[in-house]
Design a protein around this motif. Sequence first.
Motif, PDB file in Angstrom:
ATOM      1  N   THR A  32     101.388  35.591 -51.307  1.00  0.00           N
ATOM      2  CA  THR A  32     101.539  35.808 -49.872  1.00  0.00           C
ATOM      3  C   THR A  32     103.003  35.874 -49.454  1.00  0.00           C
ATOM      4  O   THR A  32     103.903  35.389 -50.146  1.00  0.00           O
ATOM      5  CB  THR A  32     100.857  34.701 -49.042  1.00  0.00           C
ATOM      6  N   ASN A  51     100.886  39.432 -45.061  1.00  0.00           N
ATOM      7  CA  ASN A  51     100.398  40.496 -45.944  1.00  0.00           C
ATOM      8  C   ASN A  51      98.914  40.381 -46.294  1.00  0.00           C
ATOM      9  O   ASN A  51      98.497  40.762 -47.377  1.00  0.00           O
ATOM     10  CB  ASN A  51     101.248  40.560 -47.216  1.00  0.00           C
ATOM     11  N   ARG A  52      98.131  39.924 -45.356  1.00  0.00           N
ATOM     12  CA  ARG A  52      96.679  39.915 -45.544  1.00  0.00           C
ATOM     13  C   ARG A  52      96.000  40.632 -44.378  1.00  0.00           C
ATOM     14  O   ARG A  52      95.412  39.997 -43.491  1.00  0.00           O
ATOM     15  CB  ARG A  52      96.163  38.490 -45.691  1.00  0.00           C
ATOM     16  N   PRO A  53      96.104  41.957 -44.366  1.00  0.00           N
ATOM     17  CA  PRO A  53      95.488  42.714 -43.273  1.00  0.00           C
ATOM     18  C   PRO A  53      93.969  42.608 -43.325  1.00  0.00           C
ATOM     19  O   PRO A  53      93.374  42.541 -44.394  1.00  0.00           O
ATOM     20  CB  PRO A  53      95.947  44.155 -43.525  1.00  0.00           C
ATOM     21  N   LYS A  74      97.025  45.659 -34.955  1.00  0.00           N
ATOM     22  CA  LYS A  74      96.389  45.300 -36.223  1.00  0.00           C
ATOM     23  C   LYS A  74      96.213  43.790 -36.341  1.00  0.00           C
ATOM     24  O   LYS A  74      97.074  43.025 -35.914  1.00  0.00           O
ATOM     25  CB  LYS A  74      97.216  45.816 -37.395  1.00  0.00           C
ATOM     26  N   TYR A  76      95.489  40.388 -38.813  1.00  0.00           N
ATOM     27  CA  TYR A  76      95.769  39.850 -40.137  1.00  0.00           C
ATOM     28  C   TYR A  76      95.165  38.466 -40.253  1.00  0.00           C
ATOM     29  O   TYR A  76      95.010  37.768 -39.251  1.00  0.00           O
ATOM     30  CB  TYR A  76      97.290  39.739 -40.358  1.00  0.00           C
ATOM     31  N   SER A  77      94.852  38.078 -41.470  1.00  0.00           N
ATOM     32  CA  SER A  77      94.476  36.694 -41.737  1.00  0.00           C
ATOM     33  C   SER A  77      95.779  35.908 -41.786  1.00  0.00           C
ATOM     34  O   SER A  77      96.570  36.054 -42.720  1.00  0.00           O
ATOM     35  CB  SER A  77      93.732  36.595 -43.068  1.00  0.00           C
ATOM     36  N   ARG A 124     101.481  42.134 -33.677  1.00  0.00           N
ATOM     37  CA  ARG A 124     100.373  41.899 -34.602  1.00  0.00           C
ATOM     38  C   ARG A 124      99.559  40.708 -34.116  1.00  0.00           C
ATOM     39  O   ARG A 124     100.084  39.782 -33.502  1.00  0.00           O
ATOM     40  CB  ARG A 124     100.873  41.585 -36.014  1.00  0.00           C
ATOM     41  N   PHE A 126      97.009  37.614 -35.401  1.00  0.00           N
ATOM     42  CA  PHE A 126      96.736  36.802 -36.583  1.00  0.00           C
ATOM     43  C   PHE A 126      95.581  35.855 -36.287  1.00  0.00           C
ATOM     44  O   PHE A 126      95.592  35.159 -35.273  1.00  0.00           O
ATOM     45  CB  PHE A 126      97.971  35.983 -36.981  1.00  0.00           C
ATOM     46  N   SER A 160     101.871  46.325 -47.052  1.00  0.00           N
ATOM     47  CA  SER A 160     101.152  45.069 -46.874  1.00  0.00           C
ATOM     48  C   SER A 160     100.502  44.679 -48.192  1.00  0.00           C
ATOM     49  O   SER A 160     100.714  45.310 -49.223  1.00  0.00           O
ATOM     50  CB  SER A 160     100.124  45.179 -45.752  1.00  0.00           C
TER      51      SER A 160
END
Length: 189
Positions: A32, A51-53, A74, A76-77, A124, A126, A160
């Motif tokens: 990650t 970096n966990r879309p 977008k 992300y996690s 973004r 999250f 990503s």
Amino acid sequence: MSTRTTGTEEATIAGSLLLAHPDLSDGNFRRTVVLISAHTREDGALGVVMNRPLDRTLGEVHGEFAFGPLASVKLYSGGPVATEQMLLSAWQWNADTGVFRLHFGISAEKATELLETEPGTEVRGFLGYAGWTGGQLENELKHKSWVVAPIETPDFQQSSGETLWKRLIASIKPDLLLGADAPDDPSMN
């Protein structure tokens, strides 16, 4: 370790990226890139996994945003803590001055305002976040679980997943690239 200090303040890595060491096997953080938004030795650290879309947008997940200016944001996690909670973050990169400006945990109204008034703003969403208690992250850094990387370019926005992680590891610690290219299951080698 890249840290920042100002006068009487203690060292902090707020505003830096944490790159998981290739040997870090914790499923929550394996390979990650974590953007650290707050950090002190006493209080701990807070950040989001970059970096966990989730391959979904805010408009797809939250109906109230479906037709507004944040619909295409977008998701992300963001980490293993409070995964039902959504955090909005925004940033701007000024190439002329080399300054990265982060807005963390902002309201939908503030995110909309930034998109409308600040050219080049990236927003973004999250789901969840990453958090460490006081001294916990320092211990993990001491045991080399993480590589601290400054945010020196907007490149982290361009890719990503593991691609981003590998590229950053290669640029910051090229000696770790061999481990970064190793398969998850060594028997597959």
